[in-house]
Design an enzyme around this catalytic site. Structure first.
Site, PDB file in Angstrom:
ATOM      1  N   LYS A  60       5.195  -3.027  -4.609  1.00 15.62           N
ATOM      2  CA  LYS A  60       6.083  -4.058  -4.977  1.00 15.62           C
ATOM      3  C   LYS A  60       7.469  -3.472  -4.997  1.00 15.62           C
ATOM      4  CE  LYS A  60       3.366  -6.032  -5.059  1.00 15.62           C
ATOM      5  NZ  LYS A  60       1.815  -5.909  -4.819  1.00 15.62           N
ATOM      6  N   THR A 155     -14.396   4.195 -10.723  1.00 19.26           N
ATOM      7  CA  THR A 155     -13.798   4.796  -9.550  1.00 19.26           C
ATOM      8  C   THR A 155     -13.278   4.031  -8.663  1.00 19.26           C
ATOM      9  OG1 THR A 155     -16.193   4.700  -9.063  1.00 19.26           O
ATOM     10  CG2 THR A 155     -15.470   6.931  -9.726  1.00 19.26           C
ATOM     11  N   ALA A 193      -5.460 -11.759   7.264  1.00 19.17           N
ATOM     12  CA  ALA A 193      -4.536 -12.301   6.713  1.00 19.17           C
ATOM     13  C   ALA A 193      -4.677 -12.487   5.401  1.00 19.17           C
ATOM     14  CB  ALA A 193      -4.127 -13.879   7.083  1.00 19.17           C
ATOM     15  N   GLY A 197      -2.327  -7.883   3.962  1.00 23.81           N
ATOM     16  CA  GLY A 197      -1.700  -8.248   5.243  1.00 23.81           C
ATOM     17  C   GLY A 197      -0.445  -9.080   5.124  1.00 23.81           C
ATOM     18  N   VAL A 282      -8.791  -5.545   5.807  1.00 21.11           N
ATOM     19  CA  VAL A 282      -9.840  -6.338   5.947  1.00 21.11           C
ATOM     20  C   VAL A 282     -10.746  -6.352   4.805  1.00 21.11           C
ATOM     21  CG1 VAL A 282      -9.656  -6.685   8.324  1.00 21.11           C
ATOM     22  CG2 VAL A 282     -10.957  -4.826   7.193  1.00 21.11           C
ATOM     23  N   GLY A 283      -9.985  -6.170   3.490  1.00 19.69           N
ATOM     24  CA  GLY A 283     -10.793  -6.125   2.537  1.00 19.69           C
ATOM     25  C   GLY A 283     -11.008  -4.510   1.919  1.00 19.69           C
ATOM     26  N   LEU A 332      -8.840  -6.658  -8.840  1.00 19.23           N
ATOM     27  CA  LEU A 332      -7.473  -6.761  -9.474  1.00 19.23           C
ATOM     28  C   LEU A 332      -7.264  -5.694 -10.386  1.00 19.23           C
ATOM     29  CD1 LEU A 332      -7.225 -10.896  -9.630  1.00 19.23           C
ATOM     30  CD2 LEU A 332      -6.406  -9.517  -7.869  1.00 19.23           C
ATOM     31  N   HIS A 457      16.113 -24.679 -20.954  1.00 16.13           N
ATOM     32  CA  HIS A 457      16.841 -25.244 -19.787  1.00 16.13           C
ATOM     33  C   HIS A 457      18.043 -24.417 -19.648  1.00 16.13           C
ATOM     34  CE1 HIS A 457      18.597 -28.065 -17.114  1.00 16.13           C
ATOM     35  NE2 HIS A 457      19.610 -28.155 -17.794  1.00 16.13           N
TER      36      HIS A 457
HETATM   37  P1  NAI Z   1      -8.594  -9.483   1.377  1.00 14.76           P
HETATM   38  O1  NAI Z   1      -9.897  -9.591   1.109  1.00 14.76           O
HETATM   39  O2  NAI Z   1      -7.530 -10.256   0.474  1.00 14.76           O
HETATM   40  O3  NAI Z   1      -8.070 -10.118   2.916  1.00 14.76           O
HETATM   41  C1  NAI Z   1      -8.882  -9.541   4.001  1.00 14.76           C
HETATM   42  C2  NAI Z   1      -8.688 -10.775   5.132  1.00 14.76           C
HETATM   43  O4  NAI Z   1      -9.146 -10.189   6.348  1.00 14.76           O
HETATM   44  C3  NAI Z   1      -9.595 -11.893   4.955  1.00 14.76           C
HETATM   45  O5  NAI Z   1      -8.947 -13.074   4.918  1.00 14.76           O
HETATM   46  C4  NAI Z   1     -10.716 -11.792   5.894  1.00 14.76           C
HETATM   47  O6  NAI Z   1     -11.324 -12.994   6.347  1.00 14.76           O
HETATM   48  C5  NAI Z   1     -10.083 -11.098   7.079  1.00 14.76           C
HETATM   49  N1  NAI Z   1     -10.976 -10.326   7.860  1.00 14.76           N
HETATM   50  C6  NAI Z   1     -12.179  -9.494   7.510  1.00 14.76           C
HETATM   51  N2  NAI Z   1     -12.440  -8.980   8.417  1.00 14.76           N
HETATM   52  C7  NAI Z   1     -11.750  -9.399   9.759  1.00 14.76           C
HETATM   53  C8  NAI Z   1     -11.828  -9.074  11.207  1.00 14.76           C
HETATM   54  N3  NAI Z   1     -12.908  -8.311  11.768  1.00 14.76           N
HETATM   55  N4  NAI Z   1     -10.799  -9.639  11.901  1.00 14.76           N
HETATM   56  C9  NAI Z   1      -9.867 -10.065  11.330  1.00 14.76           C
HETATM   57  N5  NAI Z   1      -9.763 -10.464  10.020  1.00 14.76           N
HETATM   58  C10 NAI Z   1     -10.714 -10.138   9.109  1.00 14.76           C
HETATM   59  O7  NAI Z   1      -8.401  -8.032   1.579  1.00 14.76           O
HETATM   60  P2  NAI Z   1      -7.194  -7.031   1.578  1.00 14.76           P
HETATM   61  O8  NAI Z   1      -5.778  -7.961   1.968  1.00 14.76           O
HETATM   62  O9  NAI Z   1      -7.428  -6.052   2.339  1.00 14.76           O
HETATM   63  O10 NAI Z   1      -6.976  -6.717   0.129  1.00 14.76           O
HETATM   64  C11 NAI Z   1      -7.965  -5.910  -0.437  1.00 14.76           C
HETATM   65  C12 NAI Z   1      -8.041  -6.170  -1.996  1.00 14.76           C
HETATM   66  O11 NAI Z   1      -6.996  -5.843  -2.856  1.00 14.76           O
HETATM   67  C13 NAI Z   1      -8.276  -7.886  -2.372  1.00 14.76           C
HETATM   68  O12 NAI Z   1      -9.364  -7.630  -2.967  1.00 14.76           O
HETATM   69  C14 NAI Z   1      -7.089  -7.871  -3.365  1.00 14.76           C
HETATM   70  O13 NAI Z   1      -7.636  -8.695  -4.553  1.00 14.76           O
HETATM   71  C15 NAI Z   1      -6.704  -6.533  -3.808  1.00 14.76           C
HETATM   72  N6  NAI Z   1      -5.350  -6.691  -3.674  1.00 14.76           N
HETATM   73  C16 NAI Z   1      -4.554  -7.451  -4.760  1.00 14.76           C
HETATM   74  C17 NAI Z   1      -3.094  -7.510  -4.707  1.00 14.76           C
HETATM   75  C18 NAI Z   1      -2.587  -8.398  -5.597  1.00 14.76           C
HETATM   76  O14 NAI Z   1      -2.929  -8.799  -6.624  1.00 14.76           O
HETATM   77  N7  NAI Z   1      -1.326  -8.962  -5.363  1.00 14.76           N
HETATM   78  C19 NAI Z   1      -2.367  -6.882  -3.645  1.00 14.76           C
HETATM   79  C20 NAI Z   1      -2.798  -6.181  -2.607  1.00 14.76           C
HETATM   80  C21 NAI Z   1      -4.458  -6.025  -2.794  1.00 14.76           C
END
Ligand code: NAI
Length: 478
Positions: A60, A155, A193, A197, A282-283, A332, A457
């Site tokens: 952020k 953890t 995405a 990402g 990717v998660g 989260l 407002h």
């Molecule tokens: P994510 O689960 O949000 O997105 C991962 C994306 O990667 C998915 O769209 C998935 O379909 C794609 N993907 C998976 N394998 C793939 C492949 N082999 N090739 C291409 N695309 C692929 O995971 P992300 O962005 O890594 O975030 C991880 C965690 O961190 C999430 O669970 C999120 O809740 C948390 N987080 C939360 C934030 C917030 O609340 N603003 C900010 C950053 C992270």
């Protein structure tokens, strides 16, 4: 004699440090074990976990810096403000982010002292259970075994990496390396995405990178309400993010010249992305190995999560609880915090409750995306009769004045009872606006309740009220 505690929390992230503070408030003798030093100059363990050190807070800070840069460079002229050429000192930007992180992690150390929580520096793992409670080994500079009547496992998680795609956090980065670029990459590739990402892709795009996102799924932001996802894809594409859906990643090569990603596009054609740096988002996977769970009879599920009682966060080992990213539910920080509080209160014999349907989600892109409750597609799938009301920021004077009129608010309410079932926002300050919707849903409010409540407002919150009115086709300003 080993140190003995009423409550030992393993992990000092948002789930863990909040659990420790709540347990201390409830009168317990509390310790919290933390081993991760991140980039601490002295190699000392740092409190705050992923969120504070390499997640929410630093990202952020970078988002804010890149937004200022974009505003000055591209939007100042709209306000009649003339500026000369604008440049970015990315080293200074990263240093500012690091200073914020250091301040925040130091803040938790202060909170620990204030609440008389013992910080155990080192990796904690179960050794077994005796008459005085669980024996937990703390493996740090000093090695010791402590005992605790109750243990809260918090953890957290780590980035999931793809097979054959080694992350070095220099050229190929996960969330940790992507927060440390000291110069703006000319071409940036992003695999996935999702939340990370899109947030980090947006940061570097604003600073001048040409960003290409490769996503495996055919639909964009599948967890969001469909109309929000559609609007987001349209806006992000217009801003210059090159988003490719339905791809299959092939082999990836990295050398001094950069990274080459071979992939198959959605039409099945071979394609190639050449970039200076690559972010793999990717998660995430839970940190549940090396905890000695087998020594106390606990097993993780096939994805590495610790099974718990859904209402109390209790594991099957009496007195052992698990919260946050190591258990089911969204990864989260605020969900982890609430579970940390819940676990401490359950230990104290209280009967706390979390309504998981009322946990808000936020994606810190520009515009921000935030939602709480059910999406329209989920309601359709469940056969629930609903009515929808939508109102654009374009018709709100405050948003126009701010020059932030992209997006809308959508309210979904039960067709018969008018109870709010979901609120979805894409627009300025969505992360703050969604709090009203979360409160309303916790109190089982009707759309009519929000519509009747006086909103200030001119403010962005009027858009939420108008969307609530729109569920009954009586928006006043459209
Ligand atoms: P994510 O689960 O949000 O997105 C991962 C994306 O990667 C998915 O769209 C998935 O379909 C794609 N993907 C998976 N394998 C793939 C492949 N082999 N090739 C291409 N695309 C692929 O995971 P992300 O962005 O890594 O975030 C991880 C965690 O961190 C999430 O669970 C999120 O809740 C948390 N987080 C939360 C934030 C917030 O609340 N603003 C900010 C950053 C992270």
């Amino acid at each position: 004699m080993s140190q003995a505690f009423d409550v030992l929390v393993i992990g000092g992230g948002p789930g863990g440090y909040i659990a420790a503070i709540r347990a201390a408030q409830l009168g317990f003798k509390v310790a919290c074990a933390e081993s991760n030093a991140y980039d601490d100059p002295k190699g000392e363990p740092r409190l705050g976990g992923t969120c504070l050190n390499v997640g929410c807070i630093p990202s952020k800070a970078l988002l804010a810096s890149s937004e200022e840069f974009e505003k000055i460079g591209h939007h100042a002229a709209d306000h009649g403000i003339k500026v000369g050429s604008v440049s970015i000192d990315s080293k200074k930007m990263v240093q500012r982010k690091d200073d914020i992180v250091t301040k925040m992690t130091g803040g938790i150390q202060f909170l620990f002292r204030k609440n008389k929580i013992t910080l155990l520096k080192g990796h904690a793992s179960f050794e077994g259970k005796g008459a005085d409670g669980y024996q937990v080994k703390i493996d740090g500079k000093d090695k010791e075994t402590v005992t605790a009547k109750n243990v809260i496992i918090a953890t957290g998680s780590k980035a999931r990496h793809l097979p054959g795609l080694p992350v070095d956090n220099v050229l190929i980065c996960d969330n940790e390396g992507a927060l440390k670029f000291e110069s703006v990459p000319k071409k940036l590739g992003v695999i996935g995405a999702g939340v990370i990402g899109l947030e980090l892709g947006s940061v570097w795009r604003r600073l001048g990178s040409e960003v290409t996102v490769l996503e495996a799924l055919p639909s964009f932001l599948a967890a969001c309400d469909v109309s929000i996802a559609k609007e987001a894809q349209k806006l992000f594409t217009k801003q210059g993010l090159n988003i490719n859906m339905g791809v299959k990643i092939g082999d990836v090569k990295a050398d001094k010249k950069g990274v080459v990603v071979n992939y198959t596009d959605s039409a099945g054609k071979a394609a190639k992305l050449e970039c200076d740096r690559l972010i793999v988002s990717v998660g995430r996977v839970p940190n549940t190995d090396k905890l000695g769970l087998d020594k106390i009879g606990l097993k993780v599920d096939e994805r590495g999560f610790i099974p718990i009682d859904d209402h109390t966060c209790a594991t099957t080992a009496a007195g052992v609880y698990a919260v946050g990213d190591v258990v089911r539910g969204p990864m989260l920080a605020h969900k982890a915090e609430d579970e940390g509080v819940l676990a401490a209160e359950v230990i104290a014999g209280q009967k706390p409750h979390i309504d998981y349907n009322c946990i808000p989600w936020v994606i810190y892109t520009d515009p921000e995306i935030a939602w709480v409750g059910k999406t329209e597609q989920a309601l359709k799938e469940a056969g629930i009769a609903y009515k929808a009301g939508q109102f654009p920021f374009m018709a709100n004077g405050r948003a126009l004045g701010m020059g932030r009129s992209d997006g809308f608010v959508k309210v979904l309410a039960d067709a018969k009872t008018d109870e709010i079932l979901g609120v979805h926002i894409i627009g300025p300050n969505a992360s703050d606006l969604i709090a009203e919707a979360a409160v309303a849903m916790e109190f089982k409010a009707a759309a009519e309740d929000i519509a009747r409540i006086c909103h200030p407002h001119p403010s962005l919150s009027e858009v939420v009220r108008e969307a609530a009115l729109a569920t009954d086709q009586r928006a006043l300003n459209m």
